[in-house]
Design an enzyme around this catalytic site. Sequence first.
Site, mmCIF file in Angstrom:
data_model
loop_
_atom_site.group_PDB
_atom_site.id
_atom_site.type_symbol
_atom_site.label_atom_id
_atom_site.label_comp_id
_atom_site.label_asym_id
_atom_site.label_seq_id
_atom_site.Cartn_x
_atom_site.Cartn_y
_atom_site.Cartn_z
ATOM 1 N N ARG A 183 10.397 -22.879 -13.757
ATOM 2 C CA ARG A 183 11.349 -23.992 -13.703
ATOM 3 C C ARG A 183 11.182 -24.895 -14.914
ATOM 4 O O ARG A 183 10.128 -24.930 -15.544
ATOM 5 C CB ARG A 183 11.172 -24.796 -12.410
ATOM 6 C CG ARG A 183 9.847 -25.524 -12.282
ATOM 7 C CD ARG A 183 9.972 -26.998 -12.675
ATOM 8 N NE ARG A 183 8.822 -27.769 -12.225
ATOM 9 C CZ ARG A 183 8.184 -28.634 -12.993
ATOM 10 N NH1 ARG A 183 8.512 -28.804 -14.248
ATOM 11 N NH2 ARG A 183 7.169 -29.327 -12.505
ATOM 12 N N GLU A 201 0.771 -29.122 -4.884
ATOM 13 C CA GLU A 201 -0.260 -30.133 -5.079
ATOM 14 C C GLU A 201 -0.806 -30.682 -3.765
ATOM 15 O O GLU A 201 -0.062 -30.883 -2.820
ATOM 16 C CB GLU A 201 0.352 -31.295 -5.877
ATOM 17 C CG GLU A 201 -0.473 -31.627 -7.089
ATOM 18 C CD GLU A 201 0.307 -32.509 -8.073
ATOM 19 O OE1 GLU A 201 -0.329 -32.925 -9.037
ATOM 20 O OE2 GLU A 201 1.502 -32.758 -7.874
ATOM 21 N N THR A 247 4.024 -36.273 -17.025
ATOM 22 C CA THR A 247 3.303 -35.001 -16.879
ATOM 23 C C THR A 247 4.209 -33.810 -17.194
ATOM 24 O O THR A 247 3.733 -32.711 -17.445
ATOM 25 C CB THR A 247 2.749 -34.820 -15.453
ATOM 26 O OG1 THR A 247 3.848 -34.794 -14.536
ATOM 27 C CG2 THR A 247 1.814 -35.933 -15.073
ATOM 28 N N ARG A 254 7.246 -25.072 -15.999
ATOM 29 C CA ARG A 254 6.157 -24.694 -15.094
ATOM 30 C C ARG A 254 6.454 -23.288 -14.578
ATOM 31 O O ARG A 254 7.426 -23.075 -13.857
ATOM 32 C CB ARG A 254 6.041 -25.680 -13.926
ATOM 33 C CG ARG A 254 4.902 -25.325 -12.980
ATOM 34 C CD ARG A 254 4.647 -26.408 -11.921
ATOM 35 N NE ARG A 254 3.467 -26.071 -11.145
ATOM 36 C CZ ARG A 254 3.498 -25.434 -9.960
ATOM 37 N NH1 ARG A 254 4.644 -25.115 -9.410
ATOM 38 N NH2 ARG A 254 2.379 -25.129 -9.335
ATOM 39 N N ARG A 288 16.703 -30.144 -12.332
ATOM 40 C CA ARG A 288 15.583 -29.204 -12.272
ATOM 41 C C ARG A 288 16.217 -27.819 -12.211
ATOM 42 O O ARG A 288 16.970 -27.524 -11.281
ATOM 43 C CB ARG A 288 14.744 -29.431 -11.000
ATOM 44 C CG ARG A 288 13.741 -30.555 -11.118
ATOM 45 C CD ARG A 288 12.478 -30.104 -11.831
ATOM 46 N NE ARG A 288 11.598 -31.221 -12.179
ATOM 47 C CZ ARG A 288 10.604 -31.632 -11.423
ATOM 48 N NH1 ARG A 288 10.375 -31.081 -10.254
ATOM 49 N NH2 ARG A 288 9.823 -32.607 -11.844
ATOM 50 N N GLU A 348 13.965 -35.780 -8.721
ATOM 51 C CA GLU A 348 13.097 -36.611 -9.563
ATOM 52 C C GLU A 348 13.681 -36.721 -10.971
ATOM 53 O O GLU A 348 13.728 -37.789 -11.558
ATOM 54 C CB GLU A 348 11.693 -36.004 -9.611
ATOM 55 C CG GLU A 348 10.748 -36.787 -10.481
ATOM 56 C CD GLU A 348 9.335 -36.192 -10.509
ATOM 57 O OE1 GLU A 348 8.749 -36.154 -11.591
ATOM 58 O OE2 GLU A 348 8.823 -35.783 -9.453
ATOM 59 N N ARG A 358 -3.384 -24.314 -7.274
ATOM 60 C CA ARG A 358 -3.043 -25.234 -6.180
ATOM 61 C C ARG A 358 -2.990 -24.457 -4.871
ATOM 62 O O ARG A 358 -2.926 -23.234 -4.874
ATOM 63 C CB ARG A 358 -1.655 -25.840 -6.407
ATOM 64 C CG ARG A 358 -1.526 -26.694 -7.646
ATOM 65 C CD ARG A 358 -0.069 -27.065 -7.831
ATOM 66 N NE ARG A 358 0.125 -28.100 -8.833
ATOM 67 C CZ ARG A 358 1.299 -28.641 -9.103
ATOM 68 N NH1 ARG A 358 2.363 -28.259 -8.442
ATOM 69 N NH2 ARG A 358 1.431 -29.575 -10.013
ATOM 70 N N CYS A 410 8.740 -38.292 -15.300
ATOM 71 C CA CYS A 410 7.277 -38.373 -15.214
ATOM 72 C C CYS A 410 6.653 -37.787 -16.489
ATOM 73 O O CYS A 410 7.026 -36.688 -16.904
ATOM 74 C CB CYS A 410 6.789 -37.597 -13.994
ATOM 75 S SG CYS A 410 4.994 -37.679 -13.804
#
Length: 357
Positions: free
Chosen positions: A126, A314, A273, A280, A229, A225, A309, A271
Amino acid sequence: MADAATIAKLEEGFKKLEAATDCKSPLKKYLTKSVFDQLKDKKTDLGATLLDVIQSGVENLDSGVGVYAPDAQAYTLFAPLFDPIIEDYHKGFKQTDKHPNKDFGDVNQFVNVDPDGKFVISTRVRCGRSMEGYPFNPCLTEAQYKEMESKVSSTLSSLEGELKGTYFPLTGMTKEVQQKLIDDHFLFKEGDRFLQAANACRYWPTGRGIYHNDNKTFLVWCNEEDHLRIISMQMGGDLGQVYRRLVSAVNEIEKRVPFSHHDRLGFLTFCPTNLGTTVRASVHIKLPKLAANREKLEEVAGKYSLQVRGTRGEHTEAEGGVYDISNKRRMGLTEYQAVKEMQDGIIELIKIEKEMQ
Protein backbone atom coordinates in the site's frame (compact mmCIF):
# COMPACT_ATOMS: atom_id res chain seq x y z
CA MET A 1 0.57 34.55 14.22
CA ALA A 2 -1.22 32.18 16.61
CA ASP A 3 -3.80 33.86 18.85
CA ALA A 4 -3.50 34.24 22.63
CA ALA A 5 -5.97 31.43 23.42
CA THR A 6 -4.01 28.96 21.25
CA ILE A 7 -0.70 29.98 22.84
CA ALA A 8 -2.23 29.56 26.32
CA LYS A 9 -3.35 26.01 25.37
CA LEU A 10 0.12 25.31 24.00
CA GLU A 11 1.80 26.48 27.23
CA GLU A 12 -0.53 24.20 29.18
CA GLY A 13 0.19 21.23 26.88
CA PHE A 14 3.94 21.82 27.09
CA LYS A 15 3.78 21.79 30.91
CA LYS A 16 1.83 18.52 30.80
CA LEU A 17 4.49 16.95 28.54
CA GLU A 18 7.33 18.15 30.73
CA ALA A 19 5.67 16.68 33.82
CA ALA A 20 4.96 13.28 32.17
CA THR A 21 7.91 11.23 33.37
CA ASP A 22 6.63 7.98 31.81
CA CYS A 23 6.03 9.49 28.33
CA LYS A 24 8.47 8.04 25.77
CA SER A 25 7.25 9.71 22.57
CA PRO A 26 9.66 11.46 20.18
CA LEU A 27 7.42 14.53 20.70
CA LYS A 28 8.46 14.71 24.36
CA LYS A 29 12.08 14.03 23.46
CA TYR A 30 12.40 16.73 20.79
CA LEU A 31 10.00 19.46 21.90
CA THR A 32 12.57 21.25 24.04
CA LYS A 33 11.88 24.60 25.65
CA SER A 34 13.88 26.43 22.98
CA VAL A 35 12.10 24.63 20.10
CA PHE A 36 8.76 25.31 21.78
CA ASP A 37 9.50 29.04 22.19
CA GLN A 38 10.66 29.25 18.60
CA LEU A 39 7.46 27.68 17.18
CA LYS A 40 4.60 28.45 19.56
CA ASP A 41 3.34 31.58 17.79
CA LYS A 42 3.80 30.40 14.21
CA LYS A 43 0.89 29.73 11.87
CA THR A 44 0.74 28.24 8.35
CA ASP A 45 -1.01 30.02 5.47
CA LEU A 46 -3.99 27.69 5.99
CA GLY A 47 -4.16 28.62 9.68
CA ALA A 48 -2.53 25.57 11.32
CA THR A 49 -0.56 26.10 14.53
CA LEU A 50 1.83 24.09 16.67
CA LEU A 51 -1.22 23.05 18.69
CA ASP A 52 -2.58 21.18 15.63
CA VAL A 53 0.78 19.42 15.33
CA ILE A 54 1.14 18.25 18.93
CA GLN A 55 -2.38 17.97 20.37
CA SER A 56 -2.71 14.21 19.75
CA GLY A 57 0.60 13.50 21.49
CA VAL A 58 -0.25 15.76 24.42
CA GLU A 59 -3.63 14.11 24.92
CA ASN A 60 -2.26 10.57 24.40
CA LEU A 61 0.98 10.40 26.34
CA ASP A 62 1.45 6.79 25.15
CA SER A 63 1.69 7.90 21.48
CA GLY A 64 4.32 6.15 19.40
CA VAL A 65 5.30 9.46 17.75
CA GLY A 66 3.01 12.21 19.04
CA VAL A 67 2.88 14.57 16.05
CA TYR A 68 0.82 14.97 12.88
CA ALA A 69 1.13 17.52 10.06
CA PRO A 70 -2.08 19.54 9.71
CA ASP A 71 -1.07 20.66 6.22
CA ALA A 72 1.86 20.36 3.80
CA GLN A 73 3.49 23.65 4.85
CA ALA A 74 3.66 22.45 8.49
CA TYR A 75 6.62 20.19 7.61
CA THR A 76 8.63 23.28 6.62
CA LEU A 77 7.33 25.82 9.15
CA PHE A 78 7.65 23.47 12.12
CA ALA A 79 10.81 21.77 10.80
CA PRO A 80 12.77 22.26 14.07
CA LEU A 81 10.35 19.75 15.63
CA PHE A 82 9.53 17.53 12.63
CA ASP A 83 13.09 17.07 11.29
CA PRO A 84 14.65 15.40 14.37
CA ILE A 85 11.54 13.20 14.80
CA ILE A 86 11.76 12.14 11.14
CA GLU A 87 15.47 11.37 11.52
CA ASP A 88 14.79 9.34 14.66
CA TYR A 89 11.95 7.28 13.15
CA HIS A 90 13.39 6.78 9.65
CA LYS A 91 16.74 5.63 10.99
CA GLY A 92 19.54 7.19 9.03
CA PHE A 93 17.49 9.80 7.15
CA LYS A 94 19.47 12.81 8.33
CA GLN A 95 18.30 16.40 8.36
CA THR A 96 20.67 17.14 5.49
CA ASP A 97 19.39 14.22 3.38
CA LYS A 98 17.05 14.46 0.43
CA HIS A 99 14.57 11.73 -0.39
CA PRO A 100 15.18 10.30 -3.91
CA ASN A 101 12.71 10.84 -6.74
CA LYS A 102 9.91 8.32 -7.22
CA ASP A 103 11.20 5.16 -8.87
CA PHE A 104 9.12 1.99 -9.06
CA GLY A 105 12.04 0.29 -10.80
CA ASP A 106 11.74 -2.80 -12.98
CA VAL A 107 8.41 -4.24 -11.83
CA ASN A 108 9.35 -7.62 -13.31
CA GLN A 109 12.12 -8.12 -10.73
CA PHE A 110 9.55 -9.14 -8.12
CA VAL A 111 8.55 -12.77 -7.70
CA ASN A 112 6.30 -15.14 -5.80
CA VAL A 113 8.16 -15.36 -2.47
CA ASP A 114 6.42 -18.64 -1.55
CA PRO A 115 5.67 -20.60 -4.73
CA ASP A 116 4.73 -23.75 -2.76
CA GLY A 117 2.15 -21.81 -0.74
CA LYS A 118 3.32 -23.23 2.59
CA PHE A 119 4.16 -20.08 4.54
CA VAL A 120 2.64 -16.88 3.14
CA ILE A 121 -1.10 -16.50 3.64
CA SER A 122 -1.52 -13.13 1.93
CA THR A 123 0.52 -10.28 0.43
CA ARG A 124 -0.27 -6.57 0.44
CA VAL A 125 1.44 -3.41 -0.80
CA ARG A 126 0.00 0.00 0.00
CA CYS A 127 0.95 3.63 -0.32
CA GLY A 128 -0.49 6.91 0.93
CA ARG A 129 -1.09 10.02 -1.12
CA SER A 130 -2.32 13.55 -0.43
CA MET A 131 -4.10 15.66 -3.01
CA GLU A 132 -2.28 18.84 -3.95
CA GLY A 133 -3.98 22.06 -2.91
CA TYR A 134 -5.82 20.60 0.08
CA PRO A 135 -4.74 20.63 3.74
CA PHE A 136 -4.68 17.43 5.79
CA ASN A 137 -7.57 16.29 7.98
CA PRO A 138 -7.55 18.82 10.87
CA CYS A 139 -7.80 21.84 8.56
CA LEU A 140 -10.29 20.47 6.00
CA THR A 141 -13.73 22.05 5.76
CA GLU A 142 -16.85 19.98 5.21
CA ALA A 143 -17.13 21.43 1.69
CA GLN A 144 -13.55 20.35 0.91
CA TYR A 145 -14.22 16.81 2.12
CA LYS A 146 -17.16 16.61 -0.31
CA GLU A 147 -15.21 18.16 -3.17
CA MET A 148 -12.30 15.75 -2.68
CA GLU A 149 -14.57 12.73 -2.52
CA SER A 150 -16.25 13.78 -5.73
CA LYS A 151 -12.85 14.12 -7.50
CA VAL A 152 -11.64 10.79 -6.15
CA SER A 153 -14.80 8.82 -6.97
CA SER A 154 -15.00 10.18 -10.53
CA THR A 155 -11.29 9.42 -11.06
CA LEU A 156 -11.65 5.86 -9.78
CA SER A 157 -14.81 5.18 -11.78
CA SER A 158 -12.82 5.76 -14.97
CA LEU A 159 -10.34 2.95 -14.17
CA GLU A 160 -10.43 -0.03 -16.50
CA GLY A 161 -9.26 -3.63 -16.77
CA GLU A 162 -8.52 -5.39 -13.50
CA LEU A 163 -8.71 -2.06 -11.62
CA LYS A 164 -12.34 -1.50 -12.63
CA GLY A 165 -14.69 -1.52 -9.65
CA THR A 166 -17.15 0.36 -7.46
CA TYR A 167 -16.93 3.33 -5.07
CA PHE A 168 -18.92 3.09 -1.83
CA PRO A 169 -19.40 6.38 0.04
CA LEU A 170 -19.67 6.01 3.82
CA THR A 171 -22.43 8.62 3.87
CA GLY A 172 -25.76 6.85 3.50
CA MET A 173 -24.14 3.39 3.37
CA THR A 174 -26.66 0.64 4.05
CA LYS A 175 -26.07 -1.76 6.95
CA GLU A 176 -25.78 -4.67 4.48
CA VAL A 177 -23.04 -3.02 2.41
CA GLN A 178 -21.30 -1.92 5.61
CA GLN A 179 -21.35 -5.45 7.05
CA LYS A 180 -20.10 -6.94 3.78
CA LEU A 181 -17.16 -4.52 3.69
CA ILE A 182 -16.34 -5.21 7.36
CA ASP A 183 -16.47 -8.98 6.71
CA ASP A 184 -14.04 -8.52 3.82
CA HIS A 185 -11.75 -6.56 6.20
CA PHE A 186 -12.04 -3.59 3.84
CA LEU A 187 -13.85 -1.01 5.90
CA PHE A 188 -11.98 1.41 8.11
CA LYS A 189 -13.71 2.56 11.27
CA GLU A 190 -14.07 5.85 13.04
CA GLY A 191 -12.80 6.13 16.57
CA ASP A 192 -9.00 5.80 16.56
CA ARG A 193 -8.20 7.90 19.66
CA PHE A 194 -4.89 9.19 18.26
CA LEU A 195 -6.59 10.46 15.10
CA GLN A 196 -9.56 11.84 17.03
CA ALA A 197 -7.27 13.84 19.30
CA ALA A 198 -5.54 15.19 16.18
CA ASN A 199 -8.93 16.46 14.93
CA ALA A 200 -8.80 14.05 11.99
CA CYS A 201 -12.34 12.69 12.32
CA ARG A 202 -14.46 15.83 11.96
CA TYR A 203 -17.63 15.79 9.81
CA TRP A 204 -17.50 11.96 9.83
CA PRO A 205 -18.62 10.21 7.61
CA THR A 206 -18.78 13.10 5.08
CA GLY A 207 -16.25 12.78 2.27
CA ARG A 208 -15.11 9.30 3.29
CA GLY A 209 -15.49 6.20 1.21
CA ILE A 210 -13.98 3.05 -0.11
CA TYR A 211 -13.38 1.68 -3.59
CA HIS A 212 -12.59 -1.85 -4.59
CA ASN A 213 -12.17 -3.63 -7.89
CA ASP A 214 -14.40 -6.52 -8.91
CA ASN A 215 -11.80 -9.11 -7.83
CA LYS A 216 -11.33 -7.44 -4.42
CA THR A 217 -7.57 -7.29 -4.97
CA PHE A 218 -7.33 -3.50 -5.33
CA LEU A 219 -8.65 -1.00 -2.83
CA VAL A 220 -8.64 2.76 -2.27
CA TRP A 221 -9.59 4.43 1.00
CA CYS A 222 -10.73 8.02 0.67
CA ASN A 223 -10.10 10.45 3.56
CA GLU A 224 -9.41 8.00 6.35
CA GLU A 225 -6.02 9.05 7.82
CA ASP A 226 -4.61 10.25 4.50
CA HIS A 227 -6.51 11.67 1.55
CA LEU A 228 -5.85 8.43 -0.32
CA ARG A 229 -4.62 5.02 0.74
CA ILE A 230 -4.01 2.91 -2.36
CA ILE A 231 -3.83 -0.82 -1.61
CA SER A 232 -3.10 -3.90 -3.70
CA MET A 233 -3.47 -7.32 -2.09
CA GLN A 234 -4.27 -10.97 -2.65
CA MET A 235 -4.00 -14.39 -1.06
CA GLY A 236 -0.68 -16.22 -1.40
CA GLY A 237 2.86 -14.95 -1.88
CA ASP A 238 2.90 -13.49 -5.39
CA LEU A 239 4.51 -10.17 -4.51
CA GLY A 240 5.27 -9.49 -8.18
CA GLN A 241 1.62 -9.52 -9.16
CA VAL A 242 0.59 -7.40 -6.16
CA TYR A 243 3.33 -4.81 -6.80
CA ARG A 244 2.62 -4.52 -10.54
CA ARG A 245 -1.07 -3.92 -9.83
CA LEU A 246 -0.25 -1.18 -7.30
CA VAL A 247 2.17 0.57 -9.65
CA SER A 248 -0.26 0.62 -12.56
CA ALA A 249 -3.01 1.98 -10.26
CA VAL A 250 -0.85 4.75 -8.78
CA ASN A 251 0.29 5.81 -12.25
CA GLU A 252 -3.31 5.88 -13.55
CA ILE A 253 -4.61 7.91 -10.58
CA GLU A 254 -1.67 10.33 -10.72
CA LYS A 255 -2.50 11.20 -14.34
CA ARG A 256 -5.79 12.63 -13.12
CA VAL A 257 -5.12 13.79 -9.54
CA PRO A 258 -1.93 15.76 -8.69
CA PHE A 259 -0.28 14.64 -5.42
CA SER A 260 1.45 16.73 -2.70
CA HIS A 261 5.19 16.26 -2.90
CA HIS A 262 8.11 17.84 -1.06
CA ASP A 263 11.61 18.14 -2.56
CA ARG A 264 13.33 16.82 0.54
CA LEU A 265 10.69 14.61 2.18
CA GLY A 266 9.08 12.88 -0.83
CA PHE A 267 5.32 12.28 -0.85
CA LEU A 268 3.60 14.09 2.00
CA THR A 269 1.29 12.32 4.43
CA PHE A 270 -0.57 13.25 7.61
CA CYS A 271 1.73 11.21 9.85
CA PRO A 272 5.53 11.67 9.50
CA THR A 273 6.09 7.89 9.83
CA ASN A 274 4.63 7.43 6.33
CA LEU A 275 6.59 10.08 4.43
CA GLY A 276 8.91 9.47 1.50
CA THR A 277 7.89 6.47 -0.56
CA THR A 278 4.85 6.01 1.76
CA VAL A 279 5.12 2.34 0.76
CA ARG A 280 4.38 -0.48 3.16
CA ALA A 281 4.77 -3.95 1.65
CA SER A 282 3.69 -6.75 3.96
CA VAL A 283 2.86 -10.41 4.21
CA HIS A 284 0.83 -12.44 6.66
CA ILE A 285 3.15 -15.36 7.20
CA LYS A 286 3.30 -18.54 9.30
CA LEU A 287 6.76 -19.25 10.69
CA PRO A 288 6.17 -21.72 13.56
CA LYS A 289 9.85 -22.65 14.12
CA LEU A 290 11.07 -19.06 14.07
CA ALA A 291 8.09 -17.96 16.13
CA ALA A 292 9.32 -20.28 18.88
CA ASN A 293 12.61 -18.38 18.77
CA ARG A 294 11.42 -14.77 18.65
CA GLU A 295 14.96 -13.46 19.15
CA LYS A 296 16.16 -15.19 15.99
CA LEU A 297 13.09 -13.95 14.07
CA GLU A 298 13.75 -10.35 15.15
CA GLU A 299 17.46 -10.69 14.35
CA VAL A 300 16.86 -11.78 10.73
CA ALA A 301 14.07 -9.24 10.30
CA GLY A 302 16.35 -6.49 11.62
CA LYS A 303 19.03 -7.37 9.10
CA TYR A 304 16.59 -6.55 6.28
CA SER A 305 14.97 -3.56 8.06
CA LEU A 306 11.72 -5.48 8.44
CA GLN A 307 9.10 -4.82 11.09
CA VAL A 308 7.44 -7.78 12.81
CA ARG A 309 3.91 -7.18 14.09
CA GLY A 310 1.09 -9.34 15.38
CA THR A 311 -1.59 -10.70 13.05
CA ARG A 312 -3.77 -7.61 13.22
CA GLY A 313 -1.00 -5.06 12.92
CA GLU A 314 0.54 -2.74 15.46
CA HIS A 315 0.21 -3.53 19.19
CA THR A 316 -1.35 -6.98 18.58
CA GLU A 317 -0.27 -10.56 19.24
CA ALA A 318 0.41 -13.23 16.62
CA GLU A 319 -2.69 -15.38 16.30
CA GLY A 320 -1.93 -19.03 15.48
CA GLY A 321 1.72 -18.13 14.83
CA VAL A 322 0.78 -15.75 11.99
CA TYR A 323 2.88 -12.59 11.80
CA ASP A 324 2.46 -9.40 9.80
CA ILE A 325 5.94 -8.60 8.47
CA SER A 326 6.69 -5.48 6.42
CA ASN A 327 9.43 -3.10 5.33
CA LYS A 328 10.16 -0.50 7.98
CA ARG A 329 12.11 2.08 5.99
CA ARG A 330 10.09 4.46 3.85
CA MET A 331 12.53 7.34 3.45
CA GLY A 332 15.93 7.77 1.85
CA LEU A 333 15.34 4.92 -0.60
CA THR A 334 13.18 4.39 -3.69
CA GLU A 335 9.85 2.53 -3.84
CA TYR A 336 11.64 -0.28 -5.67
CA GLN A 337 14.34 -0.55 -2.97
CA ALA A 338 11.78 -0.55 -0.13
CA VAL A 339 9.82 -3.45 -1.63
CA LYS A 340 13.01 -5.28 -2.65
CA GLU A 341 14.21 -5.17 0.97
CA MET A 342 10.97 -6.77 2.05
CA GLN A 343 11.14 -9.42 -0.72
CA ASP A 344 14.74 -10.38 0.14
CA GLY A 345 13.96 -10.52 3.86
CA ILE A 346 10.88 -12.73 3.46
CA ILE A 347 12.74 -15.13 1.14
CA GLU A 348 15.53 -15.37 3.76
CA LEU A 349 13.04 -15.95 6.63
CA ILE A 350 11.37 -18.78 4.68
CA LYS A 351 14.77 -20.31 3.90
CA ILE A 352 15.75 -20.28 7.61
CA GLU A 353 12.34 -21.67 8.63
CA LYS A 354 12.81 -24.61 6.21
CA GLU A 355 16.33 -25.28 7.50
CA MET A 356 15.03 -25.47 11.07
CA GLN A 357 12.72 -28.41 10.29
